[in-house]
Design an enzyme around this catalytic site. Structure first.
Site, PDB file in Angstrom:
ATOM      1  CG  PHE A  63      -0.339   0.104   2.530  1.00  0.00           C
ATOM      2  CD1 PHE A  63       0.049  -1.032   3.205  1.00  0.00           C
ATOM      3  CD2 PHE A  63      -0.103   1.336   3.118  1.00  0.00           C
ATOM      4  CE1 PHE A  63       0.656  -0.955   4.461  1.00  0.00           C
ATOM      5  CE2 PHE A  63       0.501   1.436   4.369  1.00  0.00           C
ATOM      6  CZ  PHE A  63       0.881   0.274   5.037  1.00  0.00           C
ATOM      7  N   GLY A  66       8.602   3.441   0.111  1.00  0.00           N
ATOM      8  CA  GLY A  66       9.565   4.422   0.594  1.00  0.00           C
ATOM      9  C   GLY A  66      10.689   4.504  -0.424  1.00  0.00           C
ATOM     10  CG  HIS A  68      16.503   2.935  -0.412  1.00  0.00           C
ATOM     11  ND1 HIS A  68      16.979   3.024  -1.694  1.00  0.00           N
ATOM     12  CD2 HIS A  68      16.966   4.034   0.223  1.00  0.00           C
ATOM     13  CE1 HIS A  68      17.706   4.118  -1.813  1.00  0.00           C
ATOM     14  NE2 HIS A  68      17.697   4.763  -0.666  1.00  0.00           N
ATOM     15  CB  SER A  69      11.096   0.365   2.288  1.00  0.00           C
ATOM     16  OG  SER A  69      10.385   1.584   2.378  1.00  0.00           O
ATOM     17  NE  ARG A  70       9.399  -3.637  -3.966  1.00  0.00           N
ATOM     18  CZ  ARG A  70       9.717  -4.695  -4.668  1.00  0.00           C
ATOM     19  NH1 ARG A  70       9.145  -5.857  -4.420  1.00  0.00           N
ATOM     20  NH2 ARG A  70      10.618  -4.619  -5.624  1.00  0.00           N
ATOM     21  CB  ILE A  71       4.700  -0.064   3.441  1.00  0.00           C
ATOM     22  CG1 ILE A  71       5.718   1.063   3.240  1.00  0.00           C
ATOM     23  CG2 ILE A  71       4.375  -0.288   4.913  1.00  0.00           C
ATOM     24  CD1 ILE A  71       7.011   0.999   3.934  1.00  0.00           C
ATOM     25  CE  LYS A  84      11.119   0.999   6.898  1.00  0.00           C
ATOM     26  NZ  LYS A  84      11.145   2.421   7.281  1.00  0.00           N
ATOM     27  CG  ASP A 183      13.360  11.691   7.644  1.00  0.00           C
ATOM     28  OD1 ASP A 183      13.157  12.790   7.080  1.00  0.00           O
ATOM     29  OD2 ASP A 183      13.302  10.597   7.044  1.00  0.00           O
TER      30      ASP A 183
HETATM   31  N1  LIG Z   1       2.724   1.195  10.290  1.00  0.00           N
HETATM   32  C1  LIG Z   1       2.221   1.826   9.245  1.00  0.00           C
HETATM   33  N2  LIG Z   1       0.893   1.965   9.111  1.00  0.00           N
HETATM   34  C2  LIG Z   1       0.370   2.641   8.052  1.00  0.00           C
HETATM   35  N3  LIG Z   1       1.121   3.190   7.059  1.00  0.00           N
HETATM   36  C3  LIG Z   1       2.450   3.061   7.135  1.00  0.00           C
HETATM   37  C4  LIG Z   1       3.072   2.375   8.222  1.00  0.00           C
HETATM   38  N4  LIG Z   1       4.407   2.416   8.038  1.00  0.00           N
HETATM   39  C5  LIG Z   1       4.608   3.093   6.898  1.00  0.00           C
HETATM   40  N5  LIG Z   1       3.442   3.480   6.336  1.00  0.00           N
HETATM   41  C6  LIG Z   1       3.270   4.233   5.079  1.00  0.00           C
HETATM   42  O1  LIG Z   1       4.403   4.003   4.272  1.00  0.00           O
HETATM   43  C7  LIG Z   1       5.100   5.228   4.016  1.00  0.00           C
HETATM   44  C8  LIG Z   1       6.602   4.952   3.986  1.00  0.00           C
HETATM   45  O2  LIG Z   1       7.001   4.375   5.231  1.00  0.00           O
HETATM   46  P1  LIG Z   1       8.418   4.683   5.885  1.00  0.00           P
HETATM   47  O3  LIG Z   1       8.591   6.182   5.914  1.00  0.00           O
HETATM   48  O4  LIG Z   1       8.557   3.944   7.159  1.00  0.00           O
HETATM   49  O5  LIG Z   1       9.377   4.043   4.783  1.00  0.00           O
HETATM   50  P2  LIG Z   1      10.834   4.499   4.362  1.00  0.00           P
HETATM   51  O6  LIG Z   1      11.420   3.418   3.521  1.00  0.00           O
HETATM   52  O7  LIG Z   1      11.592   4.881   5.583  1.00  0.00           O
HETATM   53  O8  LIG Z   1      10.518   5.746   3.494  1.00  0.00           O
HETATM   54  P3  LIG Z   1      11.481   6.965   3.192  1.00  0.00           P
HETATM   55  O9  LIG Z   1      12.886   6.444   3.296  1.00  0.00           O
HETATM   56  O10 LIG Z   1      11.091   7.358   1.799  1.00  0.00           O
HETATM   57  O11 LIG Z   1      11.143   8.008   4.249  1.00  0.00           O
HETATM   58  C9  LIG Z   1       4.644   6.180   5.138  1.00  0.00           C
HETATM   59  O12 LIG Z   1       4.699   7.536   4.748  1.00  0.00           O
HETATM   60  C10 LIG Z   1       3.200   5.728   5.335  1.00  0.00           C
HETATM   61  O13 LIG Z   1       2.361   6.321   4.376  1.00  0.00           O
END
Ligand SMILES: Nc1ncnc2c1ncn2[C@@H]1O[C@H](COP(=O)(O)OP(=O)(O)OP(=O)(O)O)[C@@H](O)[C@H]1O
Length: 348
Positions: A63, A66, A68-71, A84, A183
């Site tokens: 859904f 990020g 370097h990630s997919r959630i 994540k 951040d």
């Molecule tokens: N526990 C959660 N519940 C709902 N949505 C989430 C959750 N964790 C992350 N998300 C969604 O996923 C997005 C990206 O998550 P996150 O910031 O943890 O990833 P990231 O890889 O660190 O991203 P970036 O490095 O681009 O900041 C968040 O902005 C949010 O919309």
């Protein structure tokens, strides 16, 4: 052997989950070959305690993404979770090492944190080149998404206060643990049911005693304190600066420095001491707090203890008199009187 539980369509709150599309299924299969735990690679400090039991994990659909990630949504031990997944690129050894260190640091920090305004860590799994972090699922999505759905300047002041207080309480706790978030931005603030906010994404957080340069964190320039942009020594006060920008976002529902690229915003902040424009109708109480938070000099920025205390005072005053923000004049005797008011009332 592959754990096929992963690919069962998930059922959440009794409602049947969506079956994975072929593309999603293939991606999940390719990720799963790394993630299904043999138990053999579990090593290191605290890993026994945070290591996920993969037989209990059901993965749903992606859904969010990020850098370097997919959630993904999922269910872990009967609980709705967000998963994540971080994958190390094969071609870029430096980035692969960076992502592994980031994962280790994020899990080590999250594992120790317990607060109603900090995302709850559930488990993690380390199977290079893939890592996963399982946290509670926040059904309201990010604060950024919520604000983008609102008309500019339309968030009611009592809601601004409530959201700001949740964030400030989470940050006060984080700082009390000696941790800098580094951040803080509306994208990393997640909303639960009943509009409760939790601080998330500890990917570049650090213990104050161990923080090094913030080189390469270009994506967050719009929220970043000038000393951090300049890669200088920085303290907890970088989070206070970012909180000032978030407070501005709450009041305006706009993106800071919207007419600039992140690099242009960084230049304007550092070289011209630019800040997003405060709305003319911005209540004095908030204008005053925002200006203090995003002061150029970190020493002039308040601590989160003070921010929480002020916001709590505003909340009490607002509940007593919804016109409170019209009368408020900063740094006057009125403010001091306001602070002792609840005590005076209870002492009577
Ligand atoms: N526990 C959660 N519940 C709902 N949505 C989430 C959750 N964790 C992350 N998300 C969604 O996923 C997005 C990206 O998550 P996150 O910031 O943890 O990833 P990231 O890889 O660190 O991203 P970036 O490095 O681009 O900041 C968040 O902005 C949010 O919309």
């Amino acid at each position: 052997m592959r754990n096929l539980n992963w690919f069962k369509p998930i059922s959440i709150n009794g409602k049947p989950g969506r079956r994975l599309s072929l593309g999603e299924y293939e991606r999940a299969v390719s990720w799963s070959k790394y993630l299904v735990s043999s138990g053999a690679e579990i090593k290191g400090e605290d890993e026994e305690e945070w290591s996920a039991d993969m037989s209990q994990l059901f993965i749903g659909f992606k859904f969010a993404t990020g850098r370097h990630s997919r959630i993904y949504r999922g269910v872990y031990k009967q609980r709705e979770v967000a998963i994540k997944l971080i994958s190390q690129p094969e071609q870029d050894e430096n980035l692969a090492i960076f992502l592994e260190n980031q994962f280790i640091s994020e899990v080590a920090l999250l594992f120790r944190l317990r607060h109603p305004n900090i995302i709850t860590f559930i488990a993690a799994c380390k199977k290079p080149p893939v890592f996963c972090i399982i946290t509670e699922y926040m059904s309201g999505g990010s604060l950024r998404k919520y604000l983008h759905q609102q008309e500019p300047h339309s968030v009611p002041l009592n809601l601004v206060l409530k959201l700001a207080l949740d964030i400030a309480r989470g940050m006060r706790y984080l700082h009390s643990q000696g941790i800098l978030h580094r951040d803080l931005k509306s994208e990393n603030l997640l909303l639960g049911e009943d509009m409760c906010v939790k601080v998330a994404d500890f990917g570049i957080s650090c213990l104050e005693s161990q923080c090094r340069s913030a080189k390469g964190f270009t994506g967050t320039y719009r929220w970043m304190a000038p000393e951090m942009i300049k890669e200088k020594h920085h303290t907890k006060k970088v989070d206070v600066y970012s909180f000032g920008i978030v407070l501005w976002e709450l009041l305006t529902a706009l993106t800071p420095f919207d007419n600039m690229t992140p690099e242009q915003a960084a230049f304007a902040v550092c070289q011209k001491n630019a800040r997003p424009p405060l709305p003319s109708a911005c209540p004095q109480a908030f204008c005053h707090m925002i200006k203090k938070c995003w002061s150029k000099n970190p020493d002039k920025r308040p601590h989160f203890d003070e921010i929480v205390s002020n916001l709590e005072t505003y909340m009490e005053a607002y509940n007593e008199d919804p016109k409170f923000f019209c009368h408020y004049v900063p740094s006057s005797r009125y403010t001091t009187a306001l602070k002792c008011l609840p005590k005076c009332i209870t002492e009577q």
